[in-house]
Scaffold this motif. Structure first.
Motif, PDB file in Angstrom:
ATOM      1  N   THR A 144      -9.515   4.597   2.258  1.00  0.00           N
ATOM      2  CA  THR A 144      -8.218   3.931   2.122  1.00  0.00           C
ATOM      3  C   THR A 144      -8.229   2.510   2.664  1.00  0.00           C
ATOM      4  O   THR A 144      -7.884   1.564   1.955  1.00  0.00           O
ATOM      5  CB  THR A 144      -7.129   4.768   2.815  1.00  0.00           C
ATOM      6  N   GLY A 160      -0.303   3.075  13.953  1.00  0.00           N
ATOM      7  CA  GLY A 160      -0.718   4.029  12.924  1.00  0.00           C
ATOM      8  C   GLY A 160      -2.117   3.670  12.476  1.00  0.00           C
ATOM      9  O   GLY A 160      -2.521   2.508  12.549  1.00  0.00           O
ATOM     10  N   SER A 161      -2.849   4.651  12.011  1.00  0.00           N
ATOM     11  CA  SER A 161      -4.270   4.425  11.793  1.00  0.00           C
ATOM     12  C   SER A 161      -4.570   3.462  10.656  1.00  0.00           C
ATOM     13  O   SER A 161      -5.374   2.545  10.811  1.00  0.00           O
ATOM     14  CB  SER A 161      -4.979   5.750  11.559  1.00  0.00           C
ATOM     15  N   THR A 162      -3.929   3.641   9.518  1.00  0.00           N
ATOM     16  CA  THR A 162      -4.232   2.756   8.386  1.00  0.00           C
ATOM     17  C   THR A 162      -3.730   1.345   8.676  1.00  0.00           C
ATOM     18  O   THR A 162      -4.442   0.361   8.437  1.00  0.00           O
ATOM     19  CB  THR A 162      -3.605   3.292   7.084  1.00  0.00           C
ATOM     20  N   ILE A 197       9.407   1.482   2.891  1.00  0.00           N
ATOM     21  CA  ILE A 197       8.393   0.426   2.784  1.00  0.00           C
ATOM     22  C   ILE A 197       8.605  -0.349   1.489  1.00  0.00           C
ATOM     23  O   ILE A 197       8.495  -1.583   1.460  1.00  0.00           O
ATOM     24  CB  ILE A 197       6.977   1.033   2.825  1.00  0.00           C
ATOM     25  N   ARG A 248       1.030   7.355  15.231  1.00  0.00           N
ATOM     26  CA  ARG A 248       0.940   8.729  15.728  1.00  0.00           C
ATOM     27  C   ARG A 248      -0.404   9.101  16.333  1.00  0.00           C
ATOM     28  O   ARG A 248      -0.519  10.109  17.002  1.00  0.00           O
ATOM     29  CB  ARG A 248       1.287   9.711  14.628  1.00  0.00           C
ATOM     30  N   HIS A 252       3.112   4.664  11.219  1.00  0.00           N
ATOM     31  CA  HIS A 252       3.676   5.866  11.824  1.00  0.00           C
ATOM     32  C   HIS A 252       3.484   5.893  13.323  1.00  0.00           C
ATOM     33  O   HIS A 252       4.221   6.547  14.034  1.00  0.00           O
ATOM     34  CB  HIS A 252       3.022   7.120  11.245  1.00  0.00           C
ATOM     35  N   ALA A 308       0.863  -1.195   0.000  1.00  0.00           N
ATOM     36  CA  ALA A 308       0.000   0.000   0.000  1.00  0.00           C
ATOM     37  C   ALA A 308       0.895   1.240   0.000  1.00  0.00           C
ATOM     38  O   ALA A 308       1.678   1.449   0.922  1.00  0.00           O
ATOM     39  CB  ALA A 308      -0.912  -0.009   1.218  1.00  0.00           C
ATOM     40  N   VAL A 309       0.749   2.042  -1.030  1.00  0.00           N
ATOM     41  CA  VAL A 309       1.663   3.172  -1.256  1.00  0.00           C
ATOM     42  C   VAL A 309       0.938   4.496  -1.056  1.00  0.00           C
ATOM     43  O   VAL A 309      -0.104   4.737  -1.675  1.00  0.00           O
ATOM     44  CB  VAL A 309       2.191   3.133  -2.715  1.00  0.00           C
ATOM     45  N   ASP A 310       1.507   5.354  -0.190  1.00  0.00           N
ATOM     46  CA  ASP A 310       0.876   6.676  -0.004  1.00  0.00           C
ATOM     47  C   ASP A 310       1.758   7.829  -0.482  1.00  0.00           C
ATOM     48  O   ASP A 310       1.400   8.990  -0.312  1.00  0.00           O
ATOM     49  CB  ASP A 310       0.473   6.887   1.458  1.00  0.00           C
ATOM     50  N   GLY A 365       2.945   0.939   5.896  1.00  0.00           N
ATOM     51  CA  GLY A 365       3.806   1.658   6.830  1.00  0.00           C
ATOM     52  C   GLY A 365       3.059   1.918   8.122  1.00  0.00           C
ATOM     53  O   GLY A 365       1.834   1.948   8.148  1.00  0.00           O
ATOM     54  N   VAL A 402       1.632  -5.212   2.860  1.00  0.00           N
ATOM     55  CA  VAL A 402       2.703  -4.418   3.488  1.00  0.00           C
ATOM     56  C   VAL A 402       2.237  -2.962   3.573  1.00  0.00           C
ATOM     57  O   VAL A 402       1.869  -2.359   2.563  1.00  0.00           O
ATOM     58  CB  VAL A 402       4.013  -4.504   2.676  1.00  0.00           C
ATOM     59  N   VAL A 453      -0.861  -0.747  -4.541  1.00  0.00           N
ATOM     60  CA  VAL A 453      -2.144  -0.045  -4.585  1.00  0.00           C
ATOM     61  C   VAL A 453      -1.983   1.333  -3.962  1.00  0.00           C
ATOM     62  O   VAL A 453      -1.328   1.488  -2.933  1.00  0.00           O
ATOM     63  CB  VAL A 453      -3.277  -0.848  -3.883  1.00  0.00           C
ATOM     64  N   HIS A 454      -2.536   2.331  -4.644  1.00  0.00           N
ATOM     65  CA  HIS A 454      -2.645   3.670  -4.050  1.00  0.00           C
ATOM     66  C   HIS A 454      -4.117   4.039  -4.073  1.00  0.00           C
ATOM     67  O   HIS A 454      -4.802   3.823  -5.081  1.00  0.00           O
ATOM     68  CB  HIS A 454      -1.839   4.711  -4.834  1.00  0.00           C
ATOM     69  N   VAL A 455      -4.584   4.604  -2.975  1.00  0.00           N
ATOM     70  CA  VAL A 455      -5.998   4.967  -2.896  1.00  0.00           C
ATOM     71  C   VAL A 455      -6.143   6.485  -2.929  1.00  0.00           C
ATOM     72  O   VAL A 455      -5.520   7.191  -2.131  1.00  0.00           O
ATOM     73  CB  VAL A 455      -6.646   4.423  -1.601  1.00  0.00           C
ATOM     74  N   ILE A 509      -7.906  -0.815   0.261  1.00  0.00           N
ATOM     75  CA  ILE A 509      -6.732  -1.706   0.358  1.00  0.00           C
ATOM     76  C   ILE A 509      -7.206  -3.141   0.587  1.00  0.00           C
ATOM     77  O   ILE A 509      -6.751  -4.080  -0.069  1.00  0.00           O
ATOM     78  CB  ILE A 509      -5.789  -1.256   1.498  1.00  0.00           C
TER      79      ILE A 509
END
Ligand code: AMP
Length: 146
Positions: free
Chosen positions: A93, A124-126, A20, A116, A114, A10-12, A112, A110, A38-40, A97
């Motif tokens: 997102t 991380g939230s996602t 990543i 936070r 964070h 998953a790419v942001d 990332g 896979v 995948v990018h959303v 995904i």
């Protein structure tokens, strides 16, 4: 370890996306797995009054999707992700995904991490949301940037 067959990254496009990518590249190489990206494009189709508008159909949306496809092509090339299959989705997102992971029969996702926000401090939230809904293994790559 049983090798993975189908890995979804998953790419942001954040500053950490290279780290990543390196993890996913190494895992795909070690497992001889097919790598998917995948990018959303996060879309919340509501009007100014907060009313749900249905599917996003506007020219602006199409432009955002086209820009995202181009960025994903560039990212794939610059991160040396070879023949990775690229997919740009629209929607929420986490859900997009997971839907794509299911569609391609991914056995590893896979993302990332964070770490936070609040409850998601560790993941991380996602990453947290994907982990809880995933039909397969999830690798949350620990990122340095807060
Ligand atoms: P975040 O929850 O925003 O900290 O993002 C954590 C990870 O989720 C990122 O490193 C990506 O792997 C993934 N991610 C976040 N936003 C997107 C997006 N729009 N499209 C695809 N993956 C995403």
């Amino acid at each position: 370890m049983t090798p993975y067959n189908t890995i979804l990254l998953a790419v942001d496009f954040s500053a950490d996306a290279s780290l990543i990518a390196a993890r996913a590249r190494a895992l795909a190489h070690a497992s001889e797995a097919t790598l998917h990206l995948v990018h959303v494009v996060e879309t919340v189709p509501i009007d100014v009054a907060g009313e749900f508008l249905g599917s996003p159909q506007s020219d602006l949306h199409e432009e955002m999707m086209a820009t995202a496809r181009e960025r994903l092509r560039t990212y794939t090339h610059s991160e040396q992700l070879g023949h990775a299959q690229q997919h740009v989705a629209a929607g929420y997102t986490k859900q997009a995904i997971l839907e794509h992971a299911e569609a391609i029969g991914a056995d590893l996702i896979v993302v990332g991490s964070h770490g936070r926000h609040g409850l998601a401090l560790l993941l991380g939230s996602t990453a947290n949301a994907v982990l809880h809904g995933a039909p397969c293994d999830v690798l949350a790559v620990r990122l340095n940037n807060p």
